[in-house]
Write a protein that holds these residues in place. Structure first.
Motif, PDB file in Angstrom:
ATOM      1  N   THR A 122     -48.088 -81.540 -98.501  1.00 49.65           N
ATOM      2  CA  THR A 122     -47.565 -82.447 -97.483  1.00 49.65           C
ATOM      3  C   THR A 122     -47.251 -83.802 -98.098  1.00 49.65           C
ATOM      4  O   THR A 122     -48.065 -84.369 -98.826  1.00 49.65           O
ATOM      5  CB  THR A 122     -48.583 -82.655 -96.342  1.00 49.65           C
ATOM      6  N   SER A 123     -46.060 -84.302 -97.809  1.00 49.11           N
ATOM      7  CA  SER A 123     -45.677 -85.657 -98.191  1.00 49.11           C
ATOM      8  C   SER A 123     -45.725 -86.512 -96.936  1.00 49.11           C
ATOM      9  O   SER A 123     -45.008 -86.244 -95.966  1.00 49.11           O
ATOM     10  CB  SER A 123     -44.258 -85.666 -98.778  1.00 49.11           C
ATOM     11  N   TYR A 124     -46.589 -87.527 -96.940  1.00 53.00           N
ATOM     12  CA  TYR A 124     -46.728 -88.375 -95.759  1.00 53.00           C
ATOM     13  C   TYR A 124     -45.635 -89.440 -95.764  1.00 53.00           C
ATOM     14  O   TYR A 124     -45.827 -90.568 -96.215  1.00 53.00           O
ATOM     15  CB  TYR A 124     -48.125 -88.990 -95.708  1.00 53.00           C
ATOM     16  N   LEU A 125     -44.493 -89.017 -95.275  1.00 51.10           N
ATOM     17  CA  LEU A 125     -43.304 -89.856 -95.273  1.00 51.10           C
ATOM     18  C   LEU A 125     -42.439 -89.462 -94.091  1.00 51.10           C
ATOM     19  O   LEU A 125     -42.249 -88.277 -93.819  1.00 51.10           O
ATOM     20  CB  LEU A 125     -42.524 -89.659 -96.579  1.00 51.10           C
ATOM     21  N   ASP A 126     -41.927 -90.447 -93.394  1.00 54.19           N
ATOM     22  CA  ASP A 126     -41.021 -90.183 -92.280  1.00 54.19           C
ATOM     23  C   ASP A 126     -39.726 -89.588 -92.836  1.00 54.19           C
ATOM     24  O   ASP A 126     -39.082 -90.195 -93.693  1.00 54.19           O
ATOM     25  CB  ASP A 126     -40.723 -91.493 -91.546  1.00 54.19           C
ATOM     26  N   PRO A 127     -39.327 -88.405 -92.374  1.00 59.53           N
ATOM     27  CA  PRO A 127     -38.103 -87.768 -92.882  1.00 59.53           C
ATOM     28  C   PRO A 127     -36.856 -88.630 -92.705  1.00 59.53           C
ATOM     29  O   PRO A 127     -35.861 -88.442 -93.408  1.00 59.53           O
ATOM     30  CB  PRO A 127     -38.001 -86.482 -92.055  1.00 59.53           C
ATOM     31  N   THR A 150     -43.741 -80.146 -96.946  1.00 58.58           N
ATOM     32  CA  THR A 150     -43.278 -80.638 -95.651  1.00 58.58           C
ATOM     33  C   THR A 150     -43.508 -82.138 -95.560  1.00 58.58           C
ATOM     34  O   THR A 150     -44.386 -82.692 -96.228  1.00 58.58           O
ATOM     35  CB  THR A 150     -44.025 -79.951 -94.492  1.00 58.58           C
ATOM     36  N   TYR A 151     -42.696 -82.787 -94.727  1.00 59.40           N
ATOM     37  CA  TYR A 151     -42.859 -84.212 -94.473  1.00 59.40           C
ATOM     38  C   TYR A 151     -43.693 -84.411 -93.214  1.00 59.40           C
ATOM     39  O   TYR A 151     -43.554 -83.673 -92.238  1.00 59.40           O
ATOM     40  CB  TYR A 151     -41.499 -84.890 -94.278  1.00 59.40           C
TER      41      TYR A 151
END
Length: 202
Positions: A122-127, A150-151
């Protein structure tokens, strides 16, 4: 009259390697997406080479810093690199949250937090946000290694991150930094690829 920079509205810190800027094109693309004047992007492109030739001799593996003030004036300089002293989950979480606050103003987070739980990355970033230089590199590396991720716009709290198998920060200044006790095979791969990129400038 001497040039004086006003109150900073944007500060970018980009890691150097052997006097060069490994992610130059990625950094400049992200810089242009931070809402700065196009003329400032052209200025940055021109001044990188000049600034590195002047300042990188003393700090070839240092940090290139670009500061833009509230009036749109900018300055560029090179300084020494200082590794993160605290790589605890809480410390990396705080950095990522500060970066998200910056992204709410500029549209680009200079640092992002990543986590791996049971093989799920998981990438903690707003798509909706644009990717900073280092984040775009790691995203492309994930694809190159055929790793799906996934974001997630909302960063997990420290307790949830503590339960993850791996946690690492992706930073324009620090590269890929695993949280203490959370270095696993995915983070190792990203760290190795990033270090290989830096070494290629030797």
């Amino acid at each position: 009259m001497a040039f004086e920079l006003g109150t900073p509205s944007l500060i970018c810190r980009w890691r150097l390697a052997n006097g060069g800027l490994p992610l130059e094109n990625r950094h400049l693309r992200a810089f242009s997406q931070r809402g700065v004047d196009p003329a400032l992007v052209s200025w940055a492109k021109q001044h990188i080479e000049w600034t590195l030739s002047d300042g990188a001799a003393g700090n070839p593996d240092g940090v290139l810093m670009v500061v833009v003030d509230e009036e749109g004036q900018a300055a560029m300089s090179v300084g020494p690199y200082k590794a993160l002293g605290d790589t605890s989950i809480n410390a990396l979480l705080q950095r990522a949250m500060q970066a998200q606050t910056e992204a709410s103003r500029t549209g680009v987070a200079p640092e992002t937090l990543w986590a791996v739980t049971a093989g799920q990355i998981t990438s903690y970033l707003d798509p909706a946000e644009k990717l900073a230089g280092a984040s775009s590199l790691v995203s492309d590396l994930m694809v190159a290694h055929h790793l799906q991720f996934t974001y997630e716009a909302q960063i997990s709290d420290a307790q949830a991150l503590a339960a993850a198998d791996e946690v690492f920060l992706v930073s324009d200044e620090h590269g890929v930094v695993a949280a203490a006790g959370k270095l696993g095979k995915y983070a190792k791969q990203m760290v190795a690829d990033y270090q290989k990129l830096l070494a290629s400038f030797s």
